[in-house]
Design a protein around this motif. Sequence first.
Motif, PDB file in Angstrom:
ATOM      1  N   PHE A  37      39.536  42.596  32.235  1.00 42.56           N
ATOM      2  CA  PHE A  37      39.835  42.805  33.641  1.00 42.56           C
ATOM      3  C   PHE A  37      38.715  43.627  34.266  1.00 42.56           C
ATOM      4  O   PHE A  37      37.955  44.303  33.575  1.00 42.56           O
ATOM      5  CB  PHE A  37      41.163  43.564  33.793  1.00 42.56           C
ATOM      6  CG  PHE A  37      42.325  42.853  33.165  1.00 42.56           C
ATOM      7  CD1 PHE A  37      42.578  42.982  31.810  1.00 42.56           C
ATOM      8  CD2 PHE A  37      43.153  42.053  33.932  1.00 42.56           C
ATOM      9  CE1 PHE A  37      43.638  42.312  31.219  1.00 42.56           C
ATOM     10  CE2 PHE A  37      44.214  41.378  33.346  1.00 42.56           C
ATOM     11  CZ  PHE A  37      44.446  41.501  31.994  1.00 42.56           C
ATOM     12  N   ARG A  38      38.660  43.585  35.574  1.00 44.92           N
ATOM     13  CA  ARG A  38      37.715  44.439  36.275  1.00 44.92           C
ATOM     14  C   ARG A  38      38.381  44.994  37.517  1.00 44.92           C
ATOM     15  O   ARG A  38      39.292  44.391  38.075  1.00 44.92           O
ATOM     16  CB  ARG A  38      36.425  43.702  36.632  1.00 44.92           C
ATOM     17  CG  ARG A  38      36.590  42.441  37.458  1.00 44.92           C
ATOM     18  CD  ARG A  38      35.276  41.680  37.498  1.00 44.92           C
ATOM     19  NE  ARG A  38      35.393  40.429  38.254  1.00 44.92           N
ATOM     20  CZ  ARG A  38      34.487  39.462  38.221  1.00 44.92           C
ATOM     21  NH1 ARG A  38      33.394  39.588  37.476  1.00 44.92           N
ATOM     22  NH2 ARG A  38      34.666  38.360  38.936  1.00 44.92           N
ATOM     23  N   ARG A  39      37.918  46.153  37.933  1.00 44.31           N
ATOM     24  CA  ARG A  39      38.541  46.801  39.085  1.00 44.31           C
ATOM     25  C   ARG A  39      37.572  47.779  39.709  1.00 44.31           C
ATOM     26  O   ARG A  39      37.098  48.703  39.050  1.00 44.31           O
ATOM     27  CB  ARG A  39      39.793  47.564  38.670  1.00 44.31           C
ATOM     28  CG  ARG A  39      40.435  48.339  39.802  1.00 44.31           C
ATOM     29  CD  ARG A  39      41.724  48.989  39.369  1.00 44.31           C
ATOM     30  NE  ARG A  39      41.517  49.940  38.309  1.00 44.31           N
ATOM     31  CZ  ARG A  39      42.505  50.664  37.772  1.00 44.31           C
ATOM     32  NH1 ARG A  39      43.718  50.533  38.211  1.00 44.31           N
ATOM     33  NH2 ARG A  39      42.246  51.491  36.790  1.00 44.31           N
ATOM     34  N   VAL A  40      37.329  47.599  40.952  1.00 47.73           N
ATOM     35  CA  VAL A  40      36.636  48.592  41.750  1.00 47.73           C
ATOM     36  C   VAL A  40      37.681  49.575  42.239  1.00 47.73           C
ATOM     37  O   VAL A  40      38.772  49.165  42.642  1.00 47.73           O
ATOM     38  CB  VAL A  40      35.909  47.923  42.938  1.00 47.73           C
ATOM     39  CG1 VAL A  40      35.317  48.959  43.851  1.00 47.73           C
ATOM     40  CG2 VAL A  40      34.832  46.980  42.412  1.00 47.73           C
ATOM     41  N   PRO A  41      37.402  50.899  42.208  1.00 45.24           N
ATOM     42  CA  PRO A  41      38.402  51.877  42.679  1.00 45.24           C
ATOM     43  C   PRO A  41      38.953  51.503  44.049  1.00 45.24           C
ATOM     44  O   PRO A  41      38.209  51.133  44.947  1.00 45.24           O
ATOM     45  CB  PRO A  41      37.606  53.186  42.723  1.00 45.24           C
ATOM     46  CG  PRO A  41      36.579  53.027  41.674  1.00 45.24           C
ATOM     47  CD  PRO A  41      36.201  51.559  41.692  1.00 45.24           C
ATOM     48  N   GLY A  42      40.258  51.567  44.171  1.00 44.89           N
ATOM     49  CA  GLY A  42      40.903  51.242  45.426  1.00 44.89           C
ATOM     50  C   GLY A  42      41.311  49.795  45.561  1.00 44.89           C
ATOM     51  O   GLY A  42      41.946  49.425  46.551  1.00 44.89           O
ATOM     52  N   LYS A  43      40.995  48.980  44.562  1.00 42.46           N
ATOM     53  CA  LYS A  43      41.355  47.561  44.592  1.00 42.46           C
ATOM     54  C   LYS A  43      42.222  47.222  43.390  1.00 42.46           C
ATOM     55  O   LYS A  43      42.291  47.963  42.415  1.00 42.46           O
ATOM     56  CB  LYS A  43      40.101  46.690  44.611  1.00 42.46           C
ATOM     57  CG  LYS A  43      39.256  46.834  45.865  1.00 42.46           C
ATOM     58  CD  LYS A  43      38.119  45.815  45.874  1.00 42.46           C
ATOM     59  CE  LYS A  43      37.285  45.932  47.139  1.00 42.46           C
ATOM     60  NZ  LYS A  43      36.186  44.942  47.156  1.00 42.46           N
ATOM     61  N   GLU A  44      42.883  46.077  43.462  1.00 40.17           N
ATOM     62  CA  GLU A  44      43.722  45.610  42.369  1.00 40.17           C
ATOM     63  C   GLU A  44      42.863  45.150  41.198  1.00 40.17           C
ATOM     64  O   GLU A  44      41.731  44.714  41.363  1.00 40.17           O
ATOM     65  CB  GLU A  44      44.591  44.445  42.843  1.00 40.17           C
ATOM     66  CG  GLU A  44      45.623  44.822  43.889  1.00 40.17           C
ATOM     67  CD  GLU A  44      46.689  45.741  43.324  1.00 40.17           C
ATOM     68  OE1 GLU A  44      47.098  46.671  44.037  1.00 40.17           O
ATOM     69  OE2 GLU A  44      47.075  45.522  42.163  1.00 40.17           O
ATOM     70  N   ARG A  45      43.414  45.268  39.990  1.00 39.62           N
ATOM     71  CA  ARG A  45      42.721  44.754  38.821  1.00 39.62           C
ATOM     72  C   ARG A  45      42.701  43.225  38.839  1.00 39.62           C
ATOM     73  O   ARG A  45      43.715  42.594  39.096  1.00 39.62           O
ATOM     74  CB  ARG A  45      43.402  45.245  37.550  1.00 39.62           C
ATOM     75  CG  ARG A  45      43.154  46.703  37.251  1.00 39.62           C
ATOM     76  CD  ARG A  45      43.990  47.192  36.111  1.00 39.62           C
ATOM     77  NE  ARG A  45      45.399  47.237  36.486  1.00 39.62           N
ATOM     78  CZ  ARG A  45      46.335  47.803  35.732  1.00 39.62           C
ATOM     79  NH1 ARG A  45      46.008  48.347  34.580  1.00 39.62           N
ATOM     80  NH2 ARG A  45      47.590  47.798  36.119  1.00 39.62           N
ATOM     81  N   GLU A  46      41.539  42.681  38.558  1.00 41.96           N
ATOM     82  CA  GLU A  46      41.359  41.228  38.543  1.00 41.96           C
ATOM     83  C   GLU A  46      41.262  40.757  37.098  1.00 41.96           C
ATOM     84  O   GLU A  46      40.414  41.251  36.343  1.00 41.96           O
ATOM     85  CB  GLU A  46      40.089  40.830  39.299  1.00 41.96           C
ATOM     86  CG  GLU A  46      39.775  39.342  39.217  1.00 41.96           C
ATOM     87  CD  GLU A  46      38.385  39.008  39.735  1.00 41.96           C
ATOM     88  OE1 GLU A  46      37.582  39.940  39.936  1.00 41.96           O
ATOM     89  OE2 GLU A  46      38.108  37.809  39.918  1.00 41.96           O
ATOM     90  N   GLY A  47      42.104  39.811  36.707  1.00 42.81           N
ATOM     91  CA  GLY A  47      42.001  39.231  35.388  1.00 42.81           C
ATOM     92  C   GLY A  47      40.826  38.276  35.317  1.00 42.81           C
ATOM     93  O   GLY A  47      40.701  37.386  36.157  1.00 42.81           O
TER      94      GLY A  47
END
Length: 125
Positions: A37-47
């Motif tokens: 997964f990846r996630r920029v702070p303030g955003k939802e985690r993307e699978g």
Amino acid sequence: QLQLVESGGGLVQPGGSLRLSCVASGYSLGYYNIGWFRRVPGKEREGISCISNSDDTTNYADSVKGRFTISRDNAKNTVYLQMNNLEPEETDNYYCAAQLTMRRCVLGASLYDTWGQGNQVTVAS
């Protein structure tokens, strides 16, 4: 208790490649569905991708199909994510996570139980 540690991130130029590793301790990784997964702070985690424990079936987000490859080496208790042709907008923290009970892996972050601490990937000139 299962613990996951990611490594392999860093700075890469646009169009470049990186291979992330997710190393498990405490239990055999072969029992688990593993997702990236990846996630920029303030955003939802993307699978991004996942691999199933039952038969190594893989799944990818449309945005990474054909560029990213997930694989596992049970002897090393490690899951890898090979990332090719990286784009600047893919700069992010990348996480691996484990899920035990589902027959096949899915890309929904909320279904995963155990998470690594994250590893930064920066795509820039």
